[in-house]
Design a protein around this motif. Structure first.
Motif, PDB file in Angstrom:
ATOM      1  N   LYS A 412       0.853  -1.181   0.000  1.00 27.18           N
ATOM      2  CA  LYS A 412       0.000   0.000   0.000  1.00 27.18           C
ATOM      3  C   LYS A 412       0.889   1.231   0.000  1.00 27.18           C
ATOM      4  N   GLY A 413       0.283   2.368  -0.334  1.00 22.54           N
ATOM      5  CA  GLY A 413       1.014   3.623  -0.290  1.00 22.54           C
ATOM      6  C   GLY A 413       1.726   3.950  -1.582  1.00 22.54           C
ATOM      7  N   PRO A 414       2.243   5.172  -1.688  1.00 24.98           N
ATOM      8  CA  PRO A 414       2.923   5.609  -2.914  1.00 24.98           C
ATOM      9  C   PRO A 414       4.266   4.929  -3.095  1.00 24.98           C
ATOM     10  N   PHE A 415       4.688   4.802  -4.346  1.00 27.35           N
ATOM     11  CA  PHE A 415       5.987   4.211  -4.627  1.00 27.35           C
ATOM     12  C   PHE A 415       6.610   4.890  -5.835  1.00 27.35           C
ATOM     13  N   ALA A 416       7.902   4.661  -5.996  1.00 28.25           N
ATOM     14  CA  ALA A 416       8.660   5.260  -7.104  1.00 28.25           C
ATOM     15  C   ALA A 416       9.679   4.252  -7.601  1.00 28.25           C
ATOM     16  N   MET A 417      10.135   4.476  -8.825  1.00 28.44           N
ATOM     17  CA  MET A 417      11.129   3.575  -9.413  1.00 28.44           C
ATOM     18  C   MET A 417      12.266   4.374 -10.026  1.00 28.44           C
ATOM     19  N   THR A 418      13.484   3.910  -9.781  1.00 23.39           N
ATOM     20  CA  THR A 418      14.675   4.517 -10.350  1.00 23.39           C
ATOM     21  C   THR A 418      15.410   3.491 -11.198  1.00 23.39           C
ATOM     22  N   LEU A 419      15.723   3.870 -12.421  1.00 28.75           N
ATOM     23  CA  LEU A 419      16.560   3.036 -13.280  1.00 28.75           C
ATOM     24  C   LEU A 419      17.977   3.581 -13.234  1.00 28.75           C
ATOM     25  N   ARG A 420      18.923   2.711 -12.932  1.00 30.05           N
ATOM     26  CA  ARG A 420      20.338   3.080 -12.899  1.00 30.05           C
ATOM     27  C   ARG A 420      21.041   2.437 -14.092  1.00 30.05           C
ATOM     28  N   ALA A 421      21.819   3.212 -14.790  1.00 29.08           N
ATOM     29  CA  ALA A 421      22.616   2.710 -15.909  1.00 29.08           C
ATOM     30  C   ALA A 421      24.064   3.118 -15.656  1.00 29.08           C
ATOM     31  N   TYR A 422      24.893   2.152 -15.299  1.00 28.22           N
ATOM     32  CA  TYR A 422      26.281   2.435 -14.937  1.00 28.22           C
ATOM     33  C   TYR A 422      27.176   2.439 -16.170  1.00 28.22           C
ATOM     34  N   LEU A 423      28.084   3.381 -16.184  1.00 27.49           N
ATOM     35  CA  LEU A 423      29.012   3.594 -17.289  1.00 27.49           C
ATOM     36  C   LEU A 423      28.266   3.778 -18.608  1.00 27.49           C
ATOM     37  N   PRO A 424      27.396   4.795 -18.660  1.00 24.44           N
ATOM     38  CA  PRO A 424      26.606   5.021 -19.874  1.00 24.44           C
ATOM     39  C   PRO A 424      27.478   5.491 -21.036  1.00 24.44           C
ATOM     40  N   ARG A 425      27.093   5.098 -22.240  1.00 25.59           N
ATOM     41  CA  ARG A 425      27.782   5.557 -23.435  1.00 25.59           C
ATOM     42  C   ARG A 425      27.234   6.916 -23.863  1.00 25.59           C
ATOM     43  N   GLN A 426      27.888   7.508 -24.845  1.00 27.28           N
ATOM     44  CA  GLN A 426      27.578   8.886 -25.218  1.00 27.28           C
ATOM     45  C   GLN A 426      26.131   9.061 -25.667  1.00 27.28           C
ATOM     46  N   GLU A 427      25.579   8.087 -26.375  1.00 26.26           N
ATOM     47  CA  GLU A 427      24.208   8.250 -26.856  1.00 26.26           C
ATOM     48  C   GLU A 427      23.192   8.258 -25.717  1.00 26.26           C
ATOM     49  N   PHE A 428      23.548   7.644 -24.585  1.00 31.26           N
ATOM     50  CA  PHE A 428      22.707   7.730 -23.393  1.00 31.26           C
ATOM     51  C   PHE A 428      22.866   9.108 -22.757  1.00 31.26           C
ATOM     52  N   LEU A 429      24.096   9.580 -22.704  1.00 30.28           N
ATOM     53  CA  LEU A 429      24.372  10.864 -22.067  1.00 30.28           C
ATOM     54  C   LEU A 429      23.785  12.040 -22.835  1.00 30.28           C
ATOM     55  N   ASP A 430      23.834  11.992 -24.154  1.00 37.44           N
ATOM     56  CA  ASP A 430      23.393  13.159 -24.922  1.00 37.44           C
ATOM     57  C   ASP A 430      21.931  13.093 -25.358  1.00 37.44           C
ATOM     58  N   GLY A 431      21.217  12.022 -24.984  1.00 37.79           N
ATOM     59  CA  GLY A 431      19.789  11.971 -25.244  1.00 37.79           C
ATOM     60  C   GLY A 431      19.382  11.308 -26.537  1.00 37.79           C
ATOM     61  N   ARG A 432      20.333  10.800 -27.304  1.00 36.45           N
ATOM     62  CA  ARG A 432      19.952  10.089 -28.528  1.00 36.45           C
ATOM     63  C   ARG A 432      19.226   8.791 -28.205  1.00 36.45           C
ATOM     64  N   PHE A 433      19.551   8.190 -27.073  1.00 37.97           N
ATOM     65  CA  PHE A 433      18.826   7.007 -26.619  1.00 37.97           C
ATOM     66  C   PHE A 433      17.847   7.403 -25.534  1.00 37.97           C
ATOM     67  N   ARG A 434      16.607   6.913 -25.656  1.00 35.76           N
ATOM     68  CA  ARG A 434      15.588   7.140 -24.642  1.00 35.76           C
ATOM     69  C   ARG A 434      14.981   5.806 -24.225  1.00 35.76           C
ATOM     70  N   MET A 435      14.785   5.648 -22.918  1.00 33.37           N
ATOM     71  CA  MET A 435      14.139   4.448 -22.414  1.00 33.37           C
ATOM     72  C   MET A 435      12.658   4.472 -22.758  1.00 33.37           C
ATOM     73  N   PRO A 436      12.056   3.295 -23.069  1.00 33.09           N
ATOM     74  CA  PRO A 436      10.600   3.238 -23.220  1.00 33.09           C
ATOM     75  C   PRO A 436       9.928   3.594 -21.894  1.00 33.09           C
ATOM     76  N   ALA A 437       8.754   4.168 -21.958  1.00 28.83           N
ATOM     77  CA  ALA A 437       8.030   4.597 -20.775  1.00 28.83           C
ATOM     78  C   ALA A 437       7.396   3.419 -20.042  1.00 28.83           C
ATOM     79  N   VAL A 438       7.205   3.567 -18.734  1.00 30.58           N
ATOM     80  CA  VAL A 438       6.400   2.614 -17.959  1.00 30.58           C
ATOM     81  C   VAL A 438       4.936   2.871 -18.306  1.00 30.58           C
ATOM     82  N   GLN A 439       4.234   1.811 -18.692  1.00 29.20           N
ATOM     83  CA  GLN A 439       2.844   1.935 -19.140  1.00 29.20           C
ATOM     84  C   GLN A 439       1.896   1.268 -18.137  1.00 29.20           C
ATOM     85  N   LYS A 440       0.770   1.918 -17.914  1.00 25.20           N
ATOM     86  CA  LYS A 440      -0.269   1.309 -17.086  1.00 25.20           C
ATOM     87  C   LYS A 440      -1.039   0.299 -17.935  1.00 25.20           C
ATOM     88  N   VAL A 441      -1.187  -0.918 -17.432  1.00 23.80           N
ATOM     89  CA  VAL A 441      -1.839  -1.991 -18.203  1.00 23.80           C
ATOM     90  C   VAL A 441      -3.359  -1.876 -18.082  1.00 23.80           C
TER      91      VAL A 441
END
Length: 441
Positions: A412-441
């Motif tokens: 019960k109660g509110p919750f949050a989620m954090t995705l950690r990506a260690y040693l990201p490459r440049q396309e992650f850092l500069d925004g060329r890569f985007r993670m898919p969104a969490v979707q409500k089913v």
């Protein structure tokens, strides 16, 4: 103090002659608000230091002065010594006292095991991160020097305050890998003068006078950067000096009311920030100055509250998922995240579940399968034919084939989620890569 009470206080103090006199010298409410935010990292660091230096019990996160304390197990919900912990690495901690001279750090060879040794000044800036990214797996010996101390060469690490926190993250790949990870921890060594035990300080819930009095002591112990002097001039009406001077007895009742209002504004603003976060395709991406904040005092305060000891983005990307209300989820239904087969990184990734507290912090949450995160090393996951991964998120078991990939949310109660990506490459850092969104089913 709620919003209605805050507005009533502001209206009352604005009408007093004393308030008008202070207004002529500068906005005391604004001064208190800005100074409270500026100083919050100092307060949070002092509290973390006190907890770790006095910790007891087998599972406590312990630390010494100029010596390491090691956590021998991955963090679990009962471990609440620091907000937003990861469930991927073992932690080792040491609080540095460089006032009597330099300290020598030895990092053992780690081969292909991820390790990071973050050296943070008392304002939470990462002065250095030594480890896999910067050293490879070779390890090394380094001399940590404080302000004004001599030292030169590639093995010298300059720390910007006389006191600092060294936090080590050592990757562990399941229960069977613990002995090998422990051997790496045991290879970490510190050698230097014996540190002086610090005193006790106020916390963020303390009354304004205790809070700012503690801030003054911490400023005297660990002076700010020269570029911070503009902030102190801006807050001159509060009488908080960068060298540590502060006299709470100089204020009358009207002035105190202004200060209390400013503190309330700062505190309420931080807690409400998650509802105002900016999201891109379902995720809040970290700012480029994460972990080395410059004069971005508001952001620095937010991270001190919700993610103390965050690494710089070159070391790790921290993404907060967009929920039902800002970054917080509240639904009882099922959520889905489609993770690509490969993320652009040279380290590892994980998605960690947190229960959200009323004061804006986040901790691991109890669940029936004792799974607190899902990542690229989680055993038993069922991947799709192309290597991609469907993660199912919810308070109850989704059943069937989905159970294997279930990340449990709090009962019960509110919750949050954090995705950690260690040693990201440049396309992650500069925004060329985007993670898919969490979707409500």
């Amino acid at each position: 103090m709620n919003r209605r009470e805050l507005m009533a206080v502001l209206a009352a103090i604005a009408a007093t002659p004393a308030a008008r006199a202070f207004a002529a010298q500068g906005d005391l409410t604004a001064a208190a608000r800005e100074a409270w935010l500026y100083a919050l990292p100092l307060i949070e660091m002092a509290q973390a230091r006190q907890r770790m230096l006095t910790a007891t019990g087998v599972d406590a996160q312990k630390a010494g002065l100029n010596s390491f304390g090691h956590s021998r197990k991955l963090v679990v919900p009962a471990n609440r010594w620091i907000t937003t912990p990861n469930n991927d690495t073992l932690y080792s901690s040491a609080w540095l006292d460089l006032t009597k001279g330099p300290v020598t750090l030895t990092i053992p060879p780690t081969s292909d095991r991820y390790i990071s040794v973050a050296v943070m000044d008392m304002y939470t800036n990462n002065n250095a991160v030594l480890g896999t990214r910067t050293l490879g797996g070779q390890g090394g010996t380094f001399t940590l020097v404080g302000p004004g101390q001599s030292g030169s060469g590639a093995d010298v690490v300059r720390v910007e305050t006389p006191h600092a926190w060294m936090l080590v993250r050592t990757l562990v790949d399941g229960e069977a890998d613990l002995p090998a990870a422990h051997a790496v921890q045991d290879g970490l060594k510190l050698k230097g003068p014996k540190g002086v035990a610090p005193g006790a300080y106020a916390n963020r819930q303390s009354p304004w006078d205790a809070y700012f009095s503690s801030v003054a002591e911490l400023l005297a112990s660990d002076p700010p950067r020269p570029e911070d002097l503009a902030l102190f001039r801006k807050c001159a009406g509060l009488g908080l000096d960068p060298k540590g001077a502060f006299d709470p007895k100089r204020f009358d009742a009207a002035a105190i009311a202004q200060i209390q209002a400013g503190v309330a504004q700062a505190s309420m603003g931080l807690i409400g920030f998650t509802k105002r976060m900016v999201f891109t395709q379902g995720w809040s991406y970290p700012r480029s100055n994460l972990g080395d904040y410059g004069q971005d005092y508001g952001f620095r305060a937010l991270v001190a509250l919700a993610g103390l000891a965050a690494l710089p983005v070159t070391e790790a990307m921290y993404l907060r998922a967009q929920g039902d209300d800002g970054a917080v989820f509240s639904g009882d239904g099922l959520y889905h995240l489609a993770v690509p087969a490969k993320l652009p990184l040279d380290g590892f990734w994980s998605l960690t579940m947190y229960e959200a507290t009323a004061d804006g912090q986040f901790f691991l949450t109890e669940n029936p399968i004792n799974r607190y995160a899902i990542g690229d090393r989680t055993p038993g996951l069922k991947r799709n034919a192309d290597g991609s991964l469907d993660v199912w998120i919810g308070r109850s078991d989704p059943g069937g084939d989905r159970t294997a990939n279930w990340l449990p949310a709090p009962a019960k109660g509110p919750f949050a989620m954090t995705l950690r990506a260690y040693l990201p490459r440049q396309e992650f850092l500069d925004g060329r890569f985007r993670m898919p969104a969490v979707q409500k089913v």
